[in-house]
Design a protein around this motif. Structure first.
Motif, PDB file in Angstrom:
ATOM      1  N   LEU A 134       0.828  -1.206   0.000  1.00  0.00           N
ATOM      2  CA  LEU A 134       0.000   0.000   0.000  1.00  0.00           C
ATOM      3  C   LEU A 134       0.864   1.259   0.000  1.00  0.00           C
ATOM      4  O   LEU A 134       2.071   1.210   0.284  1.00  0.00           O
ATOM      5  CB  LEU A 134      -0.924  -0.014   1.204  1.00  0.00           C
ATOM      6  CG  LEU A 134      -1.777  -1.298   1.384  1.00  0.00           C
ATOM      7  CD1 LEU A 134      -2.745  -1.135   2.536  1.00  0.00           C
ATOM      8  CD2 LEU A 134      -2.503  -1.660   0.095  1.00  0.00           C
ATOM      9  N   ARG A 135       0.240   2.377  -0.284  1.00  0.00           N
ATOM     10  CA  ARG A 135       0.980   3.635  -0.396  1.00  0.00           C
ATOM     11  C   ARG A 135       1.597   4.077   0.927  1.00  0.00           C
ATOM     12  O   ARG A 135       2.558   4.850   0.934  1.00  0.00           O
ATOM     13  CB  ARG A 135       0.066   4.732  -0.947  1.00  0.00           C
ATOM     14  CG  ARG A 135      -0.387   4.467  -2.367  1.00  0.00           C
ATOM     15  CD  ARG A 135      -1.052   5.657  -3.021  1.00  0.00           C
ATOM     16  NE  ARG A 135      -1.487   5.330  -4.375  1.00  0.00           N
ATOM     17  CZ  ARG A 135      -0.702   5.304  -5.437  1.00  0.00           C
ATOM     18  NH1 ARG A 135       0.575   5.609  -5.299  1.00  0.00           N
ATOM     19  NH2 ARG A 135      -1.179   5.002  -6.627  1.00  0.00           N
ATOM     20  N   GLU A 194      -8.502  -4.356  -4.852  1.00  0.00           N
ATOM     21  CA  GLU A 194      -8.809  -3.384  -3.796  1.00  0.00           C
ATOM     22  C   GLU A 194     -10.234  -3.578  -3.291  1.00  0.00           C
ATOM     23  O   GLU A 194     -10.487  -3.516  -2.074  1.00  0.00           O
ATOM     24  CB  GLU A 194      -8.603  -1.966  -4.334  1.00  0.00           C
ATOM     25  CG  GLU A 194      -7.135  -1.601  -4.530  1.00  0.00           C
ATOM     26  CD  GLU A 194      -6.939  -0.289  -5.258  1.00  0.00           C
ATOM     27  OE1 GLU A 194      -5.859   0.317  -5.111  1.00  0.00           O
ATOM     28  OE2 GLU A 194      -7.862   0.149  -5.997  1.00  0.00           O
ATOM     29  N   LEU A 199     -10.241  -2.233   0.357  1.00  0.00           N
ATOM     30  CA  LEU A 199      -9.263  -1.156   0.413  1.00  0.00           C
ATOM     31  C   LEU A 199      -9.778   0.052  -0.365  1.00  0.00           C
ATOM     32  O   LEU A 199     -10.575  -0.080  -1.302  1.00  0.00           O
ATOM     33  CB  LEU A 199      -7.938  -1.620  -0.193  1.00  0.00           C
ATOM     34  CG  LEU A 199      -7.193  -2.735   0.543  1.00  0.00           C
ATOM     35  CD1 LEU A 199      -6.035  -3.247  -0.309  1.00  0.00           C
ATOM     36  CD2 LEU A 199      -6.690  -2.239   1.889  1.00  0.00           C
ATOM     37  N   SER A 203      -5.240   2.826  -3.428  1.00  0.00           N
ATOM     38  CA  SER A 203      -4.336   2.695  -2.276  1.00  0.00           C
ATOM     39  C   SER A 203      -3.197   1.716  -2.516  1.00  0.00           C
ATOM     40  O   SER A 203      -2.216   1.718  -1.788  1.00  0.00           O
ATOM     41  CB  SER A 203      -5.126   2.260  -1.035  1.00  0.00           C
ATOM     42  OG  SER A 203      -5.738   0.996  -1.249  1.00  0.00           O
ATOM     43  N   VAL A 204      -3.308   0.871  -3.541  1.00  0.00           N
ATOM     44  CA  VAL A 204      -2.261  -0.122  -3.823  1.00  0.00           C
ATOM     45  C   VAL A 204      -1.192   0.507  -4.701  1.00  0.00           C
ATOM     46  O   VAL A 204      -1.476   1.023  -5.788  1.00  0.00           O
ATOM     47  CB  VAL A 204      -2.861  -1.366  -4.510  1.00  0.00           C
ATOM     48  CG1 VAL A 204      -1.752  -2.305  -4.972  1.00  0.00           C
ATOM     49  CG2 VAL A 204      -3.808  -2.091  -3.556  1.00  0.00           C
TER      50      VAL A 204
END
Length: 430
Positions: A134-135, A194, A199, A203-204
């Motif tokens: 993730l970020r 996601e 999620l 965000s990935v």
């Protein structure tokens, strides 16, 4: 966890559970860590200072795990007994730009990982698993364990000579799985994952994803004396090593430090920070020595007395291709673990290593066999020679004899996994 008993199908039942729950190296080490924690082991961070405490410890890095047990009274120069294995298996892995397609079919772009038998991935219901980064830098394991993907074979009507001339597959053109109909949408796969993981969209930031057969492992044969399943090469050895290390951690008679080293990337050469040709094992062993107040001299003494069993699957004699095997070496299913020998150092076994392995099997009360390649056939290799050369550690190559190695679904004797585990217990006990 008690020592796995001979002819106890409970061990093989548990292996099948482990295989199903471990569709990627990242899942395999997470499941191994969970089992070790239940046995009293604790995870250490590589960025923290390590203390001299006794007991079970382990570190995780990507798809690799190193676990060890420090008994009471262990000196800084106490040698190690290591079981080595690997967590990766040949398969199809998702490319950085995964969304592709042709002729109105939506497909996933994949690379071929390792020396897989390509045809075994055809016309098989496939899931998708691995890890998402993730970020914010955190990681998330993902496992879509349902019929999501399929690599369709060309119908025989459009390839009339396939049964006479053999199937010919181009790795780029013929191995891209389909997963739907319609126009290709950039970012579609990651957006789907996601959603699967609840999620936030976008965000990935990174991924390490691979396909897997969703067909579960099963007993096979009239008497259920065989087991068919995915990723036996080499999660069978990882599972046995975890069971053996947990078993010996209850012993009060250890005069050495038992270790399990489960590496990633064996199937493509082991050259990574989580592979056997990387520094991970050496760093962990050295830090263990130094944490107990040791010097470089203690490190040298410990390594000089260390022995490693490199456990990986080998070839059982094939009933339809007997001529491909050495005429006098025919490992058989349920004949016990195999000692793997190659004088050109594709395996690290020598005569003294043979004696170590034979003594462990004798102590465990189990049969064992020997594998050597036909002189006319190239021999595969393992982490064994790499471990021996990189660390100056005596290493012995062993394993379990299987059929269909590097297939999406492999085959072994139902007794052999726990016979291997028994041998590893005896070896780790010393």
């Amino acid at each position: 966890m008690s020592s796995p008993a001979r002819f106890d199908r409970g061990h093989t039942d548990d292996l099948m559970t482990f295989l199903t729950a471990s569709p990627s190296p990242y899942h395999a080490v997470a499941n191994a860590a969970e089992r070790l924690e239940k046995a009293g082991f604790r995870q250490l961070s590589e960025t923290d200072a390590w203390d001299a405490g006794t007991g079970g410890k382990f570190v995780l890095r990507g798809g690799a795990l190193i676990a060890w047990f420090v008994p009471e009274g262990a000196a800084a120069h106490t040698p190690f007994r290591i079981v080595g294995a690997h967590t990766d298996s040949p398969n199809l892995r998702v490319k950085p730009l995964p969304d592709t397609g042709s002729q109105g079919w939506r497909q996933i772009a994949v690379e071929i990982y390792g020396g897989t038998l390509l045809n075994t991935w055809l016309d098989r219901d496939l899931g998708l698993a691995g890890r998402l980064t993730l970020r914010d830098g955190t990681e998330r394991l993902v496992n879509v364990d349902r019929a999501l993907l399929r690599v369709p074979q060309l119908a025989v009507h459009l390839d009339r000579s396939v049964n006479s001339d053999g199937l010919k597959l181009d790795k780029q053109r013929h191995m891209q799985p389909i997963w739907g109909l319609g126009e290709v949408q950039e970012g579609d796969l990651i957006s789907f994952l996601e959603e699967e993981e609840s999620l936030e969209q976008g965000s990935v930031a990174g991924w390490d994803l691979m396909v897997h057969s969703i067909e579960p492992p099963s007993y096979l044969g009239r008497d259920r004396e065989l087991v068919a399943g995915p990723r036996m090469d080499n999660l069978l050895s990882v599972h046995a090593g975890v069971a053996a290390l947990a078993a010996v951690s209850t012993s009060d008679k250890l005069d050495h430090i038992p270790v399990l080293a489960a590496f990633d990337h064996e199937e493509n050469g082991s050259q990574s920070d989580t592979g056997a040709d990387g520094p991970l094992l050496g760093n962990v062993l050295e830090r263990s020595v130094f944490a107990r107040g040791g010097s470089y001299e203690d490190r040298a003494r410990a390594f000089a007395g260390t022995i490693c069993l490199s456990s990986d699957t080998g070839h059982a004699v094939h009933p339809n291709y007997g001529e491909r095997h050495d005429p006098t070496h025919h490992p058989r299913a349920n004949g016990g673990p195999i000692l793997k020998v190659n004088v050109n150092q594709r395996y690290a076994t020598d005569g003294s290593g043979r004696a170590v392995f034979a003594a462990a099997c004798e102590r465990a009360g189990i049969p064992w066999q020997t594998f050597v390649s036909n002189n006319s056939m190239p021999c595969g290799t393992t982490i064994g020679p790499i471990t021996a050369a990189r660390h100056g550690i005596q290493t012995v190559d062993i394993g379990v004899a299987i059929l269909s190695m590097h297939s999406a679904r492999e085959l072994c004797g139902a007794d052999d996994p726990y016979l291997l585990a028994n041998a590893l217990v005896a070896f780790l006990e010393g």
